[in-house]
Design a protein around this motif. Structure first.
Motif, PDB file in Angstrom:
ATOM      1  N   GLY A  72       0.839  -1.190   0.000  1.00 30.11           N
ATOM      2  CA  GLY A  72       0.000   0.000   0.000  1.00 30.11           C
ATOM      3  C   GLY A  72       0.873   1.238   0.000  1.00 30.11           C
ATOM      4  N   VAL A  73       0.471   2.226  -0.781  1.00 31.72           N
ATOM      5  CA  VAL A  73       1.231   3.469  -0.846  1.00 31.72           C
ATOM      6  C   VAL A  73       0.285   4.619  -0.536  1.00 31.72           C
ATOM      7  N   ALA A  74       0.679   5.485   0.363  1.00 36.22           N
ATOM      8  CA  ALA A  74      -0.106   6.690   0.628  1.00 36.22           C
ATOM      9  C   ALA A  74       0.692   7.891   0.142  1.00 36.22           C
ATOM     10  N   SER A  75      -0.024   8.853  -0.408  1.00 39.76           N
ATOM     11  CA  SER A  75       0.673  10.071  -0.828  1.00 39.76           C
ATOM     12  C   SER A  75      -0.299  11.222  -1.016  1.00 39.76           C
ATOM     13  N   SER A  76       0.138  12.408  -0.644  1.00 35.52           N
ATOM     14  CA  SER A  76      -0.552  13.635  -1.035  1.00 35.52           C
ATOM     15  C   SER A  76      -0.587  13.706  -2.559  1.00 35.52           C
ATOM     16  N   HIS A  77      -1.510  14.490  -3.088  1.00 37.31           N
ATOM     17  CA  HIS A  77      -1.587  14.616  -4.559  1.00 37.31           C
ATOM     18  C   HIS A  77      -1.737  16.084  -4.985  1.00 37.31           C
ATOM     19  N   VAL A  78      -0.964  16.949  -4.349  1.00 38.77           N
ATOM     20  CA  VAL A  78      -1.032  18.395  -4.606  1.00 38.77           C
ATOM     21  C   VAL A  78      -0.803  18.729  -6.091  1.00 38.77           C
ATOM     22  N   VAL A 103      -6.883   4.899  -5.222  1.00 39.37           N
ATOM     23  CA  VAL A 103      -7.961   5.576  -4.496  1.00 39.37           C
ATOM     24  C   VAL A 103      -7.663   7.072  -4.493  1.00 39.37           C
ATOM     25  N   TYR A 104      -8.587   7.842  -5.000  1.00 34.58           N
ATOM     26  CA  TYR A 104      -8.384   9.292  -5.093  1.00 34.58           C
ATOM     27  C   TYR A 104      -9.745   9.957  -5.070  1.00 34.58           C
ATOM     28  N   ASN A 105      -9.740  11.266  -5.066  1.00 30.62           N
ATOM     29  CA  ASN A 105     -11.022  11.935  -5.244  1.00 30.62           C
ATOM     30  C   ASN A 105     -10.989  12.797  -6.483  1.00 30.62           C
ATOM     31  N   ASP A 106     -12.123  12.834  -7.117  1.00 30.12           N
ATOM     32  CA  ASP A 106     -12.322  13.745  -8.227  1.00 30.12           C
ATOM     33  C   ASP A 106     -12.565  15.133  -7.635  1.00 30.12           C
ATOM     34  N   HIS A 107     -11.788  16.127  -8.119  1.00 30.04           N
ATOM     35  CA  HIS A 107     -11.922  17.493  -7.597  1.00 30.04           C
ATOM     36  C   HIS A 107     -12.833  18.287  -8.516  1.00 30.04           C
ATOM     37  N   ALA A 108     -14.092  17.869  -8.622  1.00 29.04           N
ATOM     38  CA  ALA A 108     -15.040  18.551  -9.512  1.00 29.04           C
ATOM     39  C   ALA A 108     -14.469  18.604 -10.925  1.00 29.04           C
ATOM     40  N   SER A 109     -14.082  17.451 -11.437  1.00 31.16           N
ATOM     41  CA  SER A 109     -13.557  17.378 -12.806  1.00 31.16           C
ATOM     42  C   SER A 109     -14.424  16.442 -13.639  1.00 31.16           C
ATOM     43  N   ALA A 110     -14.477  15.158 -13.259  1.00 29.21           N
ATOM     44  CA  ALA A 110     -15.345  14.214 -13.967  1.00 29.21           C
ATOM     45  C   ALA A 110     -16.790  14.369 -13.514  1.00 29.21           C
ATOM     46  N   PHE A 111     -16.976  14.687 -12.255  1.00 34.29           N
ATOM     47  CA  PHE A 111     -18.327  14.797 -11.713  1.00 34.29           C
ATOM     48  C   PHE A 111     -18.634  16.238 -11.334  1.00 34.29           C
ATOM     49  N   ASP A 112     -19.715  16.764 -11.838  1.00 32.07           N
ATOM     50  CA  ASP A 112     -20.146  18.081 -11.389  1.00 32.07           C
ATOM     51  C   ASP A 112     -21.271  17.895 -10.375  1.00 32.07           C
ATOM     52  N   MET A 113     -22.060  18.931 -10.134  1.00 41.02           N
ATOM     53  CA  MET A 113     -23.104  18.829  -9.114  1.00 41.02           C
ATOM     54  C   MET A 113     -24.276  17.944  -9.550  1.00 41.02           C
ATOM     55  N   THR A 145      -3.418  11.638 -11.362  1.00 39.96           N
ATOM     56  CA  THR A 145      -2.199  11.678 -12.177  1.00 39.96           C
ATOM     57  C   THR A 145      -0.970  12.157 -11.401  1.00 39.96           C
ATOM     58  N   VAL A 146      -1.174  13.013 -10.382  1.00 41.95           N
ATOM     59  CA  VAL A 146       0.005  13.485  -9.641  1.00 41.95           C
ATOM     60  C   VAL A 146       0.711  12.333  -8.906  1.00 41.95           C
ATOM     61  N   PRO A 147      -0.016  11.468  -8.189  1.00 43.12           N
ATOM     62  CA  PRO A 147       0.684  10.335  -7.561  1.00 43.12           C
ATOM     63  C   PRO A 147       1.421   9.452  -8.586  1.00 43.12           C
ATOM     64  N   LEU A 148       0.859   9.283  -9.773  1.00 39.57           N
ATOM     65  CA  LEU A 148       1.578   8.509 -10.799  1.00 39.57           C
ATOM     66  C   LEU A 148       2.895   9.187 -11.148  1.00 39.57           C
ATOM     67  N   SER A 149       2.852  10.509 -11.271  1.00 33.43           N
ATOM     68  CA  SER A 149       4.086  11.246 -11.578  1.00 33.43           C
ATOM     69  C   SER A 149       5.089  11.138 -10.437  1.00 33.43           C
ATOM     70  N   MET A 150       4.621  11.190  -9.203  1.00 33.96           N
ATOM     71  CA  MET A 150       5.525  11.103  -8.058  1.00 33.96           C
ATOM     72  C   MET A 150       6.219   9.741  -8.021  1.00 33.96           C
ATOM     73  N   GLY A 187      -3.517   5.022  -1.520  1.00 34.17           N
ATOM     74  CA  GLY A 187      -4.465   5.980  -0.955  1.00 34.17           C
ATOM     75  C   GLY A 187      -3.862   7.360  -1.106  1.00 34.17           C
ATOM     76  N   THR A 188      -4.589   8.271  -1.711  1.00 35.40           N
ATOM     77  CA  THR A 188      -3.994   9.574  -2.006  1.00 35.40           C
ATOM     78  C   THR A 188      -4.782  10.707  -1.351  1.00 35.40           C
ATOM     79  N   GLY A 189      -4.240  11.907  -1.457  1.00 30.49           N
ATOM     80  CA  GLY A 189      -4.856  13.086  -0.826  1.00 30.49           C
ATOM     81  C   GLY A 189      -4.197  13.391   0.497  1.00 30.49           C
ATOM     82  N   GLY A 190      -4.731  14.412   1.174  1.00 28.69           N
ATOM     83  CA  GLY A 190      -4.110  14.813   2.427  1.00 28.69           C
ATOM     84  C   GLY A 190      -2.745  15.426   2.165  1.00 28.69           C
ATOM     85  N   MET A 191      -1.932  15.649   3.207  1.00 24.40           N
ATOM     86  CA  MET A 191      -2.324  15.522   4.607  1.00 24.40           C
ATOM     87  C   MET A 191      -3.016  16.824   5.022  1.00 24.40           C
TER      88      MET A 191
END
Ligand SMILES: [Fe+3]
Ligand SMILES: [Fe+3]
Lengths: 281, 139, 281, 139
Positions: free
Chosen positions: C7-13, C55-65, C128-133, C187-191
């Motif tokens: 398992g790998v955890a990472s921020s995805h700034v 595991v990541y979250n969509d930041h209002a990109s693929a899914f809108d309201m 995509t940022v975690p893939l680049s990291m 698992g991405t996002g945070g901290m």
């Protein structure tokens, strides 16, 4: 406080929508079907529910193959009738109840149901035909509607147990809504039908009626019926009956039947209709 | 109805569905196979697409990633063939409606009956599940 | 048989994506951040995972309201990089693994997780940022990816307990996939970070590190941390850490830390990174 | 971290979020209020929309169901005002990117600091949660 006062189950065959829209409900073919809803139309007039939580499935209308939500709850203001290939049904727009819908959605997610929230979509015959059966052809639907769309198309569909549990959680959510509202929950779809392949036309009066029996009284046996049993006994599209379990689960430990109707056939389908109320045991 | 333990293993779960005579359950495998057929059918929810399709069916079909087999099955309205190719009946229903056919007539065309006989069978109580529940079990 | 090997955890700034895309990873500002990923880049080269469940979250990109799925699993063949307002990131398309993804999706639904299945979508910096990291700038990503998008934007987001349980169910699902595959879960996002309001810029080194501690070893205490605690202690966007719980849940009863990195700040955010492997207890 | 019982009541759950200083948690209430602001911001994911917006911001805004207050807040790039009107930062980020602003610069503009001071605060370890966890509890 809002309360779920009754549960209604009904098939939602598209042809019944056609019969209503084209004024054919008193034809020889349709009259015995609609006669079984006379009691309910009258009862609904007396009941005057404020909101119906309408459990149905989208038949590849709002959702295509790009996105398949297992449980989707409509939190929008209004929903138009979908064009399913022959123009939209000439029915009023369906008015939502965003306050209660969002309240339920939020409660369910906190209760660990992984809901998909929908704010804009069109609704197909699965939702509009039951409204026509219960309310006829008003200028404006006399209730607000919270659409609850269940995937019963692409397998695995949710388990019967999960559907029943969702109903239970919906009841809890409604009970914690502060406004005084008379809420009904409808489970639609079914009963036995298979719309595909050499086995199409399958109907199973005995099984359908046993299933209805299981929704009345205190047993929760129906939550354990496996998907394969619906398919073997009632045809591939008989699986829609799992949506009745959500309605049943929301009525609590024990129910009483107020009205019951069964008719064969309508188009390819067996028509089943049941009106239940929660009974304190 | 409920004396069996719930099937939790996905392989066993999916295998059961292949044991029902004359039936294709819309599993992931079928959904993947029929993806573009179903998306094509879905496109007929728009009146302008229905017009274009009716004007030149083959040209319209050529806009979609469909095999020749799939295109032929659409052109022939061979619903059983479409289902074998992964179509789902709720998607295909948009084609049926575009044709102005009743659902019962389209469904009847998948069975051994002509439409009149199919209607007679339904009026008489429908097809019995007897012997059609399980290929292996023959019940 | 497929297995989850790590398992790998990472921020995805997003800014880290910019640093990679513009060749700035060795600048004074970025060098200490990227240095913490050197170990992992080398390790990944040796590990050669076949598939990453990302595991990541969509930041209002693929899914809108219009539609907000709680848990969405990508079963598609390929995903393009989303245009988040400054053109898509210049990275390769992400290749999916539909066989394993559908297998997991099916298993999860049978296991009573109410998944939304996605066949077509664009993926944003969260993926995509975690893939680049982890992989730098290859012509083609060296792994197939199963996107698992979690709603961490509109409340209620799923509970920590539900996230952990989803991870456990994912591990079961992977273990029942017949093909021999080396699968990682990220698992991405945070901290800690808060991107809004007068309180923006909040960081909490102590809490972040305690949270990382809780993912190592045998405790499952972290599954009970409430949403309000993430917000109070780590800022509104610190809630993304619940996605790390899905990763952790998938690693079983006990884990061992192979690598750990923490750096403050990157843009508005604390960077955290953890590499774990399951350990039999 | 976990000595509390899980909050199951949705009212109590939501109430907690109003107790965090200088913070608007994106609850359903806010999501409903800011619906069209967020959908407007989302539209800037398309290059052609960005061009149209840049060419005439007010005309572009007039295409959306937005209050004058919301339009003014967009035109002024007053992010705190937008958040008060129900915008969410991930949606608004499309506006920030359209402006070619860095995320940190836009975020800094919501705080008491200018961008330089904000960067200095972050480099020094960021804003401490001390005293900013709870309005009522003052801790
Ligand atoms: Fe139906
Ligand atoms: Fe993020």
């Amino acid at each position: 406080m809002a309360r779920i006062t009754a549960g209604v189950a009904s098939s939602h065959v598209p042809l019944l929508g056609v019969a209503v829209d084209q004024g054919k409900t008193q034809d020889d073919y349709f009259a015995p079907i609609f006669a079984g809803y006379d009691w309910t139309r009258k009862w609904e007039e007396e009941q005057k529910p404020n909101v119906v939580i309408l459990v149905y499935n989208d038949h590849a209308s709002a959702f295509d193959m790009k996105i398949i939500p297992t449980f989707a709850i409509g939190c929008g203001e209004t929903y138009a009738s979908a064009d399913e290939g022959f123009g939209p049904r000439p029915v009023p727009d369906v008015e939502g109840h965003p306050d209660l819908a969002w309240h339920i959605a939020q409660s369910l997610i906190l209760d660990e149901f992984d809901m998909t929230i929908i704010n804009e979509m069109d609704v197909d015959h699965g939702l509009t035909v039951p409204l026509s059966m219960m309310f006829g052809q008003p200028e404006k639907w006399p209730v607000k509607v919270i659409p609850l769309a269940v995937n019963v198309v692409t397998y695995p569909v949710p388990t019967g147990n999960r559907c029943w549990a969702l109903g239970e959680a919906i009841a809890d959510a409604v009970a914690s809504f502060p406004e005084d509202l008379n809420v009904q929950i409808w489970g639609t779809g079914g009963m036995s039908h298979q719309l595909q392949g050499p086995r199409a036309g399958l109907l199973n009066r005995e099984w359908d009626n046993r299933f209805m029996d299981l929704l009345i009284g205190e047993t929760d046996e129906a939550r354990e019926i496996e998907h394969i049993e619906y398919i073997r006994e009632t045809g591939t599209e008989g699986i829609e009956m799992i949506m009745w379990l959500i309605m049943r689960g929301a009525l609590g430990k024990k129910t009483r039947a107020l009205h019951r109707h069964y008719h064969i056939p309508c188009s390819n389908t067996a028509i089943g209709h049941l009106v239940l109320e929660p009974e304190s045991s | 109805m409920s004396d069996k333990k719930r099937v939790r293993d996905i392989h066993a779960y999916l295998e059961q569905f292949e044991d029902v005579p004359g039936t294709r359950v819309y599993t992931a495998a079928r959904a993947r196979k029929g993806y573009h057929i179903n998306q094509f059918a879905m496109s007929l929810m728009k009146a302008e697409n229905r017009e274009r399709f009716k004007a030149d069916e083959r040209a319209y079909l050529d806009e979609w990633q469909l095999s020749d087999e799939a295109k032929d099955a659409v052109l022939a309205r061979d619903y059983n063939a479409l289902l074998d190719l992964g179509a789902n009946i709720y998607f295909v229903s948009k084609l049926i409606s575009t044709d102005g056919l009743s659902f019962a007539e389209a469904v009847a065309s998948m069975t051994e009956h002509n439409f009149e006989d199919y209607k007679a069978m339904m009026a008489a109580g429908g097809r019995s599940p007897e012997g059609l529940r399980s290929i292996k079990g023959k019940y």
